[in-house]
Design an enzyme around this catalytic site. Structure first.
Site, PDB file in Angstrom:
ATOM      1  N   ASP A  72     -77.903  25.501   0.355  1.00  0.00           N
ATOM      2  CA  ASP A  72     -78.917  26.187   1.146  1.00  0.00           C
ATOM      3  C   ASP A  72     -78.987  25.513   2.508  1.00  0.00           C
ATOM      4  O   ASP A  72     -78.774  24.297   2.619  1.00  0.00           O
ATOM      5  CB  ASP A  72     -80.283  26.121   0.459  1.00  0.00           C
ATOM      6  CG  ASP A  72     -80.397  27.056  -0.731  1.00  0.00           C
ATOM      7  OD1 ASP A  72     -79.674  28.068  -0.765  1.00  0.00           O
ATOM      8  OD2 ASP A  72     -81.233  26.789  -1.611  1.00  0.00           O
ATOM      9  N   ASP A  83     -79.078  34.500  -0.729  1.00  0.00           N
ATOM     10  CA  ASP A  83     -80.499  34.721  -1.003  1.00  0.00           C
ATOM     11  C   ASP A  83     -81.041  35.884  -0.176  1.00  0.00           C
ATOM     12  O   ASP A  83     -81.812  36.708  -0.677  1.00  0.00           O
ATOM     13  CB  ASP A  83     -81.313  33.459  -0.703  1.00  0.00           C
ATOM     14  CG  ASP A  83     -80.916  32.278  -1.563  1.00  0.00           C
ATOM     15  OD1 ASP A  83     -80.421  32.487  -2.683  1.00  0.00           O
ATOM     16  OD2 ASP A  83     -81.116  31.130  -1.108  1.00  0.00           O
TER      17      ASP A  83
END
Length: 169
Positions: free
Chosen positions: A116, A133
């Site tokens: 991330d 995401d």
């Protein structure tokens, strides 16, 4: 048929872009390094996420992999069976599939860790996220929109049928 093919190609591009951005981050940043991306809006913050959003189920890689595989099978089934019926449904499913596969690749090939790196500077408590995401969230939003529209259509059709049965024209 053309929109079906274009949607699949777009899904593949989202998956490739997700993996390329993760590769870029892992080769150009050290873990926990951060930098401005869009000043005051989005930072780049390289982290490893062993859970889902907000760290839920952290360390439960097997459960997250199983859940993701179930979601992929579910979306794949609906994509094949009903995808041609609605462009909204088609796009929603492809985006959820692309994002799910992108994060699954990380979990399987990066020791259970998802890369991330995107962080809202103006919302410090919001979790750090990635392209996959974003794809999942947009896809789920489109699916919700599809189901709302479909439900409204069903209600209108039932009212129209009931009106026709009662002789109201």
């Amino acid at each position: 048929m053309v929109s079906y093919i274009l949607t699949i190609l777009c899904g593949i591009l989202v998956l490739v872009f997700d993996q390329l951005t993760k590769y870029y981050i892992t080769t150009n940043y050290t873990l926990h390094q951060s930098s401005d991306f869009i000043k005051g809006l989005i930072d780049i913050v390289y982290i490893h996420n062993e859970g889902a959003a907000w760290g839920m189920l952290s360390g439960k890689t097997w459960l997250l992999v199983c859940f993701t595989l179930i979601a992929i099978v579910f979306c794949g089934y609906f994509f094949i069976k009903y995808g041609k019926n609605s462009k909204l449904l088609l796009w929603g499913l492809v985006l959820v599939l692309s994002g799910g596969i992108g994060n699954l690749v990380d979990r399987v090939f990066r020791g259970g860790k998802v890369i991330d790196f995107l962080h809202f500077e103006f919302w410090p408590d919001f979790p750090v996220f990635n392209v996959a995401d974003c794809s999942i969230v947009i896809g789920v939003g489109i699916l919700l929109l599809y189901f709302v529209i479909d439900t409204v259509k069903d209600i209108k059709n039932k009212r129209a049928q009931k009106g026709n049965e009662n002789g109201d024209n």
